[in-house]
Write a protein that holds these residues in place. Structure first.
Motif, short mmCIF file in Angstrom:
data_model
loop_
_atom_site.label_atom_id
_atom_site.label_comp_id
_atom_site.label_asym_id
_atom_site.label_seq_id
_atom_site.Cartn_x
_atom_site.Cartn_y
_atom_site.Cartn_z
N ILE A 133 0.84 -1.20 0.00
CA ILE A 133 0.00 0.00 0.00
C ILE A 133 0.87 1.24 0.00
CG2 ILE A 133 -1.91 -1.16 1.16
CD1 ILE A 133 -1.06 0.12 3.77
N SER A 134 0.27 2.37 -0.35
CA SER A 134 1.00 3.63 -0.43
C SER A 134 1.41 4.12 0.96
CB SER A 134 0.14 4.70 -1.10
OG SER A 134 -0.96 5.04 -0.27
N ILE A 135 2.39 5.01 1.01
CA ILE A 135 2.83 5.57 2.28
C ILE A 135 1.70 6.37 2.93
CG2 ILE A 135 4.38 7.28 3.33
CD1 ILE A 135 6.54 6.29 1.41
N ASN A 136 0.89 7.03 2.13
CA ASN A 136 -0.25 7.77 2.67
C ASN A 136 -1.23 6.81 3.38
OD1 ASN A 136 -1.65 10.40 2.88
ND2 ASN A 136 -3.24 9.35 1.69
N SER A 137 -1.45 5.64 2.78
CA SER A 137 -2.33 4.64 3.39
C SER A 137 -1.71 4.05 4.65
CB SER A 137 -2.65 3.52 2.39
OG SER A 137 -3.38 4.02 1.29
N VAL A 138 -0.39 3.85 4.63
CA VAL A 138 0.32 3.36 5.81
C VAL A 138 0.13 4.34 6.96
CG1 VAL A 138 2.59 2.90 6.81
CG2 VAL A 138 2.03 2.02 4.54
N SER A 139 0.25 5.63 6.65
CA SER A 139 0.07 6.67 7.66
C SER A 139 -1.31 6.58 8.30
CB SER A 139 0.27 8.05 7.03
OG SER A 139 -0.13 9.08 7.91
N TYR A 140 -2.32 6.49 7.47
CA TYR A 140 -3.70 6.44 7.97
C TYR A 140 -3.96 5.17 8.77
CZ TYR A 140 -8.81 6.30 7.95
OH TYR A 140 -10.13 6.21 8.32
N ASP A 141 -3.49 4.03 8.24
CA ASP A 141 -3.74 2.74 8.91
C ASP A 141 -2.98 2.63 10.23
OD1 ASP A 141 -5.34 2.03 6.83
OD2 ASP A 141 -3.92 0.64 5.90
N SER A 142 -1.95 3.45 10.42
CA SER A 142 -1.16 3.40 11.65
C SER A 142 -1.66 4.37 12.70
CB SER A 142 0.31 3.71 11.34
OG SER A 142 0.84 2.80 10.41
N GLY A 143 -2.75 5.09 12.40
CA GLY A 143 -3.36 5.95 13.40
C GLY A 143 -3.07 7.43 13.26
N TYR A 144 -2.51 7.86 12.11
CA TYR A 144 -2.18 9.27 11.92
C TYR A 144 -3.20 9.94 11.01
CZ TYR A 144 2.26 8.31 14.14
OH TYR A 144 3.23 7.94 15.06
N THR A 145 -3.58 11.13 11.38
CA THR A 145 -4.58 11.86 10.59
C THR A 145 -3.95 12.73 9.51
OG1 THR A 145 -4.59 13.63 12.26
CG2 THR A 145 -6.25 11.89 12.47
N THR A 146 -2.65 13.04 9.66
CA THR A 146 -1.96 13.83 8.64
C THR A 146 -0.66 13.15 8.26
OG1 THR A 146 -0.70 15.21 10.20
CG2 THR A 146 -2.92 15.96 9.58
N LEU A 147 -0.32 13.21 6.98
CA LEU A 147 0.90 12.60 6.49
C LEU A 147 2.13 13.31 7.04
CD1 LEU A 147 2.21 10.50 4.64
CD2 LEU A 147 2.03 12.16 2.75
N SER A 148 2.05 14.62 7.21
CA SER A 148 3.20 15.38 7.71
C SER A 148 3.58 14.96 9.13
CB SER A 148 2.90 16.88 7.67
OG SER A 148 1.77 17.19 8.47
N ASN A 149 2.57 14.75 9.98
CA ASN A 149 2.85 14.32 11.35
C ASN A 149 3.43 12.90 11.37
OD1 ASN A 149 2.85 14.54 14.20
ND2 ASN A 149 0.92 13.45 14.32
N PHE A 150 2.91 12.04 10.49
CA PHE A 150 3.44 10.69 10.38
C PHE A 150 4.91 10.71 9.96
CE2 PHE A 150 4.18 7.07 7.36
CZ PHE A 150 4.32 6.09 8.33
N ASN A 151 5.22 11.50 8.93
CA ASN A 151 6.61 11.59 8.46
C ASN A 151 7.54 12.09 9.56
OD1 ASN A 151 6.06 10.70 5.87
ND2 ASN A 151 5.64 12.77 5.10
N LYS A 152 7.07 13.07 10.32
CA LYS A 152 7.88 13.65 11.38
C LYS A 152 8.15 12.63 12.49
CE LYS A 152 7.76 17.23 14.98
NZ LYS A 152 6.94 18.29 15.62
N GLN A 153 7.09 11.95 12.94
CA GLN A 153 7.26 10.99 14.03
C GLN A 153 8.02 9.74 13.57
OE1 GLN A 153 3.97 10.14 16.55
NE2 GLN A 153 3.43 12.28 16.86
N PHE A 154 7.83 9.34 12.33
CA PHE A 154 8.56 8.19 11.82
C PHE A 154 10.06 8.47 11.83
CE2 PHE A 154 10.27 5.15 8.86
CZ PHE A 154 9.45 4.03 8.98
N LYS A 155 10.44 9.66 11.43
CA LYS A 155 11.86 10.01 11.41
C LYS A 155 12.42 10.15 12.82
CE LYS A 155 15.21 12.78 8.90
NZ LYS A 155 15.42 13.81 7.85
N GLU A 156 11.60 10.64 13.76
CA GLU A 156 12.04 10.75 15.15
C GLU A 156 12.39 9.38 15.73
OE1 GLU A 156 8.92 12.67 17.28
OE2 GLU A 156 9.41 14.68 16.56
N VAL A 157 11.63 8.36 15.36
CA VAL A 157 11.82 7.02 15.91
C VAL A 157 12.90 6.25 15.16
CG1 VAL A 157 10.73 4.78 16.32
CG2 VAL A 157 9.48 6.89 16.81
N THR A 158 12.91 6.34 13.82
CA THR A 158 13.79 5.49 13.01
C THR A 158 15.02 6.21 12.47
OG1 THR A 158 12.67 5.97 10.91
CG2 THR A 158 11.76 4.18 12.28
#
Length: 291
Positions: free
Chosen positions: A247-272
């Motif tokens: 699935i697309s990264i946008n779908s991954v973001s939504y399925d993981s509990g994030y409402t915005t792609l920007s917040n997902f990208n930010k938190q993903f980079k903070e962790v990984t």
């Protein structure tokens, strides 16, 4: 789950028990028992709870826990019902070899290992591979050969630098019903809802606390804030979706509990330390090269 389940794993007629586990799910209840336990995951993914430590588990994980350390391995909620989990578990008693362990010079390294096991130990690297091989051998061993292999396993772990404590150095054991009820309610709610929006007020009310009291309580038990724990849980789930490359990264973001792609990208980079796209590309490259 209501409270920590007390378990006893070894019949009186045996010195140790070794089992190959093949179940739809590993034991979903937080439990403890008076035996030492060495557990190797062969197949299965999910979240592991040991004392005050909560983290994902995967095939190849190897953990040694001491007596009465609460633990559970909970499979991912989206695990297919037809997909079995596999593992090997060894139990041996708290008074293993009695005074020989505590008083004989030759057993000093194993005595020290048993002390460290009180916090739980995760075993990595070459030691993981060596011990995993011996655990498979132990499954088919008979008689005194079982004891010999177990001592070889313990000696290998005791002499290794590939073993790291699991619980925090100041971990306070959960040793009463009120505490275990609270933590079980928290764990159950989080694992059921972490891919949706979780209100701090709702989860605090679940255990009859104010949001501020809950925040302090959760950090004292898990040694990280509730928001950081939830973030790490969601990002770990996102990594699994990215690895599947379906699935697309946008779908991954939504399925993981994030409402915005920007917040997902930010938190993903903070962790990984990587963006989701960098992580997916690197994973696909490694997988392609290994084929």
């Amino acid at each position: 789950m209501k409270s920590i389940v007390q378990k006893s794993a070894i019949p009186h007629s045996k010195l140790l028990v070794v089992k190959r586990l093949e179940e739809l799910n590993f034991d979903p209840s937080l439990h403890q028992h008076p035996e030492y336990q060495l557990f190797l995951v062969l197949k299965g993914w999910g979240t592991r709870f040991i004392g005050d430590n909560i983290k994902p588990f995967k095939p190849g994980d190897l953990v040694f826990t001491g007596p009465n350390l609460p633990h559970l391995w909970r499979n991912d909620p989206d695990t297919k019902k037809s997909s079995k989990t596999l593992g090997i578990v060894i139990y041996f008693p708290q008074n293993f070899l009695n005074e020989i362990i505590s008083s004989k010079e030759e057993m000093e390294n194993i005595r020290l290992l048993f002390e460290k096991a009180g916090r739980g130990l995760e075993i990595y690297g070459k030691t993981n591979k060596m011990v995993s091989k011996m655990m498979h051998e132990l499954l088919n061993a008979k008689g005194v050969s079982r004891l010999i292999i177990l001592l070889q396993i313990l000696n290998t772990i005791a002499d290794s630098t590939d073993c790291h404590p699991i619980t925090h150095v100041n971990y306070i054991p959960i040793n009463n019903k009120t505490e275990s009820d609270r933590m079980n309610k928290i764990y159950r709610y989080i694992m059921k809802n972490y891919r949706d929006k979780i209100s701090l007020e709702v989860i605090a009310e679940l255990i009859n606390m104010t949001p501020s009291s809950f925040s302090r309580y959760f950090k004292s038990r898990v040694n990280k804030s509730f928001s950081d724990f939830l973030k790490e849980l969601r990002i770990d789930y996102a990594r699994k979706l990215l690895n599947e490359n379906k699935i697309s990264i946008n779908s991954v973001s939504y399925d993981s509990g994030y409402t915005t792609l920007s917040n997902f990208n930010k938190q993903f980079k903070e962790v990984t330390g990587k963006t989701p796209l960098q992580y997916r590309n690197e994973y696909l490259k490694i997988r392609t090269e290994s084929i």
